[in-house]
Design an enzyme around this catalytic site. Sequence first.
Site, PDB file in Angstrom:
ATOM      1  N   SER A  80      26.348 -58.239 -70.497  1.00 43.39           N
ATOM      2  CA  SER A  80      27.572 -58.635 -69.784  1.00 43.39           C
ATOM      3  C   SER A  80      28.889 -58.268 -70.436  1.00 43.39           C
ATOM      4  O   SER A  80      29.939 -58.437 -69.836  1.00 43.39           O
ATOM      5  CB  SER A  80      27.568 -60.138 -69.539  1.00 43.39           C
ATOM      6  OG  SER A  80      26.777 -60.404 -68.418  1.00 43.39           O
ATOM      7  N   LYS A  90      36.924 -65.400 -70.802  1.00 41.50           N
ATOM      8  CA  LYS A  90      35.990 -65.523 -69.684  1.00 41.50           C
ATOM      9  C   LYS A  90      35.834 -66.998 -69.317  1.00 41.50           C
ATOM     10  O   LYS A  90      35.896 -67.867 -70.205  1.00 41.50           O
ATOM     11  CB  LYS A  90      34.640 -64.933 -70.136  1.00 41.50           C
ATOM     12  CG  LYS A  90      33.545 -64.903 -69.076  1.00 41.50           C
ATOM     13  CD  LYS A  90      32.282 -64.261 -69.662  1.00 41.50           C
ATOM     14  CE  LYS A  90      31.154 -64.147 -68.656  1.00 41.50           C
ATOM     15  NZ  LYS A  90      29.961 -63.479 -69.227  1.00 41.50           N
ATOM     16  N   SER A  92      28.322 -59.550 -66.353  1.00 42.56           N
ATOM     17  CA  SER A  92      29.014 -60.624 -65.677  1.00 42.56           C
ATOM     18  C   SER A  92      30.482 -60.791 -66.068  1.00 42.56           C
ATOM     19  O   SER A  92      31.252 -61.374 -65.315  1.00 42.56           O
ATOM     20  CB  SER A  92      28.284 -61.946 -65.960  1.00 42.56           C
ATOM     21  OG  SER A  92      28.331 -62.256 -67.329  1.00 42.56           O
TER      22      SER A  92
HETATM   23  N1  GLN Z   1      23.471 -58.683 -65.932  1.00 43.72           N
HETATM   24  C1  GLN Z   1      22.596 -59.466 -66.735  1.00 43.72           C
HETATM   25  C2  GLN Z   1      22.120 -60.660 -65.967  1.00 43.72           C
HETATM   26  O1  GLN Z   1      22.444 -60.773 -64.824  1.00 43.72           O
HETATM   27  C3  GLN Z   1      23.281 -59.874 -67.994  1.00 43.72           C
HETATM   28  C4  GLN Z   1      24.114 -61.079 -67.875  1.00 43.72           C
HETATM   29  C5  GLN Z   1      24.778 -61.452 -69.141  1.00 43.72           C
HETATM   30  O2  GLN Z   1      24.737 -60.727 -70.124  1.00 43.72           O
HETATM   31  N2  GLN Z   1      25.388 -62.611 -69.127  1.00 43.72           N
HETATM   32  O3  GLN Z   1      21.396 -61.479 -66.463  1.00 43.72           O
END
Ligand code: GLN
Length: 476
Positions: free
Chosen positions: A175, A76, A151
């Site tokens: 994420s 990532k 994400s």
């Molecule tokens: N979707 C969640 C957020 O927007 C989790 C993001 C993540 O785990 N990096 O914060």
Amino acid sequence: MNYTNFTDLQQDLKNKKISCQEIVQYYLKRIEKYKHLNAFLEVFRESATETATRIDNNIKQGKAIGKLAGMVIGIKDVFAYKGHGLNASSKILGDFKSIYTATCVQRLIDEDAIIIGRLNCDEFAMGSSNESSAFGKVLNYLNTEYVPGGSSGGSAVAVSADLCWASLGTDTGGSIRQPASFCGIIGLKPSYGRISRYGIVAYASSFDQAGTFTKNIEDAALLLSIMAGSDEYDATCSEKPVPDYTQVLQQKPSSVKCAVLKDTLENEGLADYIKIAFENKIKELQKQGYIISYIDFPYLEYLIPTYYVLTTAEASSNLARYDGIRYGYRSKNITEGDMALEQTYIKSRSEGFGKEVKRRIMLGTFVLSAGYYDAYYTKAQKVRRIVYDFLKNTFKQFDAIMLPSTPTSAFKFGEKTKDPVSMYLSDIYTVLANLGGNPAISIPLGKNPVDNMPFGMQIITDTFEEAKLLQIAGHI
Ligand code: GLN
């Protein structure tokens, strides 16, 4: 390449039936073919080919090879890899190149893994659909009209589309598990502190944790065994010894006691097809000897608000370093004069950050401001403690908690972009493990009967009980 498990691939590599060079070429071709998915922000063609040649030569010369020789991994775009670009899918990092390598990436490289490229994600890992990347959205490989989740959307798609063998993601609130669920693969988030965060772009430091996307549990266990363990560069990284997680997979779990949180199934946002599939799975497990209890969980509605108060607070502090001065993007619209310094900060940040990131910086700054600190930040910390205690107590009686990974399967592009709260709610089942610091995994459970998109189920265990987690997940 027709391998379903890594042991076979590595065996053939050792017997010279296949070479690292061939493996890398195979993935490079596929990456080119599936370019439109926008999973990769950069392909490390040169360094991957060089590494492949080096390992092939070692094999030819009969030298020992690492445990991951032959494994091609995508990372990532939040992991530092020396000499390679790093953007966190944001404009604000400009043409930044990493000056060192993240500890967990280094540990993979030390075992001869080949890092094939960096993967698209939501900007600074903030998002649930990969629509907030400054470099464009990532398309779901299974159906390109659908989001891959976020994400770590690029990481999930790269594995599901077979553009690399496995990938790394980070999970601050879901994420890894949410995109794994949306893409029909396995996503593992270890305990907070199990894997060093050194060299990982910070979003919310008391939540962030690295983990993996794989197509089977064995690979997840192998990668975790290699990446986990203390690190002098990360004081929050645990010194607890790291078991060989691959070993525990050989044994069957004995009489597993599981808790199902009633309230997660009664949540009105949960799609019927997921509820049905999940309940059927529970019945099946009961028949197999799992002891399952339905317990009350009165905190469900507080999870998302608590998560967003705390993570935005931490983000507003972490992201203060992107100021247009030290590195990355600097606005060109600065006029010389008294206000030049202030203008540099304001314009660089205004132009460099995207909308969602700005929203979170402002929200975080607000909850930390003098007049509101106690009402929001302190209160959220207290709720986090209550949730933590709930989990600790639950794991005194149960081996694991089981719940759906996501309330729905993947949604279509644009469906939730106008309503941040509905987007935030897609993490309602995943943030629990981040609030408690627990390890959690999403494994495929079923498919939406209407559009055939996959969804997963989630297993959570007590902190640092990854061995138990992987054993149960492997068995299921
Ligand atoms: N979707 C969640 C957020 O927007 C989790 C993001 C993540 O785990 N990096 O914060």
